[in-house]
Design a protein around this motif. Structure first.
Motif: not given
Length: 430
Positions: A346-366
């Protein structure tokens, strides 16, 4: 949005979007072990957002404080008042997309390093990274950053200025003017009133230098049998405990202190990093939690934190096959953000990423990271790489222009961010 030019202002939100957000922004998730409690702002802060627009006689120069939650329940819905909706309707497309960016300001960078991004890409939020030394230096930087939030750049909307100030080894702000909070494990040994009082003092130090968001407390639970073998949390003693009850009690006490001291708190790293082996900042393997399900008791501290007034939920880049069989990383997972967090919880507030430049996701284009995240139900993209802002903003704009449903998601996210800023006393309306 499909018919907008890049220089046009957003039209007012559709009735469906506005109606869905007016009564459900920022908090609204029940459960957990926290008691209902009204969370007051620091003395002298801006007030009022639950029933209408925030008011100020002058615009904030170094960031607003946290306004009280609705009377009678710290976990009740925070209304997106007239001011937030008016501001959203008046933004250009570029200004709107800028509100969905949070960009790193590295301690080694010159003071003017982000001026161009704020002016040209309309970036609406900044995070201090790299270890900043001394309150005087941080205050000077905060003042300078807020001065860049001009009518042309951000429609005069002040920035969220964030820091990771958990305690222990994770303290981005150090030196003269800043207390060194102990680690979460040590904080958990304090009584709830003691921890809230201490966190209030720490928050006032942040507010004094213009920091208005703390990306804390950590609400991950690290099982005792894993302990320090858990690289992102346990290795550094960032957890409050090894059971959800202990984590809930201490993290909500810390969170209340932040809010009482005039700084917005964040619960992280949803839906939990306590069982993964490796740190997502530096690894692409060993980042899977094979245990978590929609009934996971480790979700309780997140629910309790939202109920206690957290304005943001940070989502991780780990994988949770029990929550999303496709093994899509949490920040790109619609079942996890829209289904579990927004739907089930039931949460409808702001969701923020952990660093979207982290190595775990860096292979995906920004560009793809940005689109996938908003499509999953997320709002603010936090990036440690300022150069990724352009590709992300351009991708969001192009997708919104081509897809009306996606455009509605963008509009909704922008209003969530502005509703949070309204709650914090950052918006100024006639």
């Amino acid at each position: 949005m499909t018919s907008r030019s890049t220089s046009s202002s957003f039209p007012r939100l559709t009735a469906a979007v506005a109606a869905s957000l007016v009564g459900l922004l920022a908090t609204g998730c029940g459960g957990g072990e926290a008691d209902d409690r009204s969370t007051g702002a620091a003395s002298g802060s801006a007030t009022g957002t639950a029933a209408g627009s925030a008011t100020r006689t002058t615009p904030p120069t170094t960031g607003g404080s946290v306004a009280p939650s609705p009377s009678g329940s710290a976990g009740g819905p925070v209304t997106a008042g007239d001011c937030a909706r008016e501001k959203a309707a008046g933004l250009t497309e570029e200004q709107s997309l800028g509100q969905l960016m949070m960009v790193a300001f590295d301690t080694a960078a010159p003071r003017t390093a982000l001026d161009g991004l704020i002016a040209e890409r309309h970036v609406g939020n900044v995070i201090y990274l790299g270890g900043w030394d001394g309150a005087a230096r941080v205050k000077e930087a905060s003042t300078h950053l807020q001065e860049q939030a001009t009518d042309t750049a951000t429609a005069g909307i002040p920035l969220l200025l964030a820091a990771d100030q958990e305690g222990g080894e994770v303290r981005q702000l150090r030196g003269a003017g800043f207390t060194a909070p102990p680690s979460a494990k040590v904080q958990a040994q304090m009584s709830s009133p003691e921890l809230t009082a201490a966190a209030t003092t720490w928050a006032r130090e942040l507010r004094a230098v213009g920091v208005n968001v703390n990306l804390a407390p950590v609400t991950d639970t690290v099982p005792a049998e894993i302990g320090r073998a858990n690289e992102p949390i346990g290795k550094f003693g960032r957890q409050y405990g090894s059971d959800p009850g202990t984590v809930t009690k201490a993290s909500t006490a810390f969170l209340r202190g932040m809010i009482d001291g005039g700084v917005m708190g964040t619960v992280k790293h949803f839906p939990g990093l306590g069982r993964v082996e490796r740190n997502t900042d530096f690894n692409t393997t060993g980042i899977t939690d094979t245990v978590a399900t929609k009934d996971d008791p480790f979700l309780a501290p997140f629910a309790a934190g939202v109920k206690a007034g957290a304005g943001l939920v940070m989502v991780s880049s780990a994988r949770y096959p029990g929550l999303d069989p496709t093994k899509t990383q949490a920040m790109f997972s619609k079942p996890i953000i829209s289904g579990l967090l927004r739907g089930q919880m039931g949460y409808d507030g702001v969701v923020v990423t952990d660093d979207v430049n982290a190595k775990a996701v860096r292979s995906i284009p920004a560009a793809q990271r940005a689109v996938d995240y908003v499509e999953a139900g997320g709002d603010i993209l936090l990036t440690g790489d300022p150069e990724s802002v352009g590709p992300m903003v351009d991708a969001l704009a192009a997708r919104a222009l081509a897809d009306e449903d996606f455009a509605t998601l963008v509009d909704t996210s922008v209003l969530r961010v502005l509703a949070l800023k309204e709650r914090m006393g950052l918006l100024r309306c006639p």
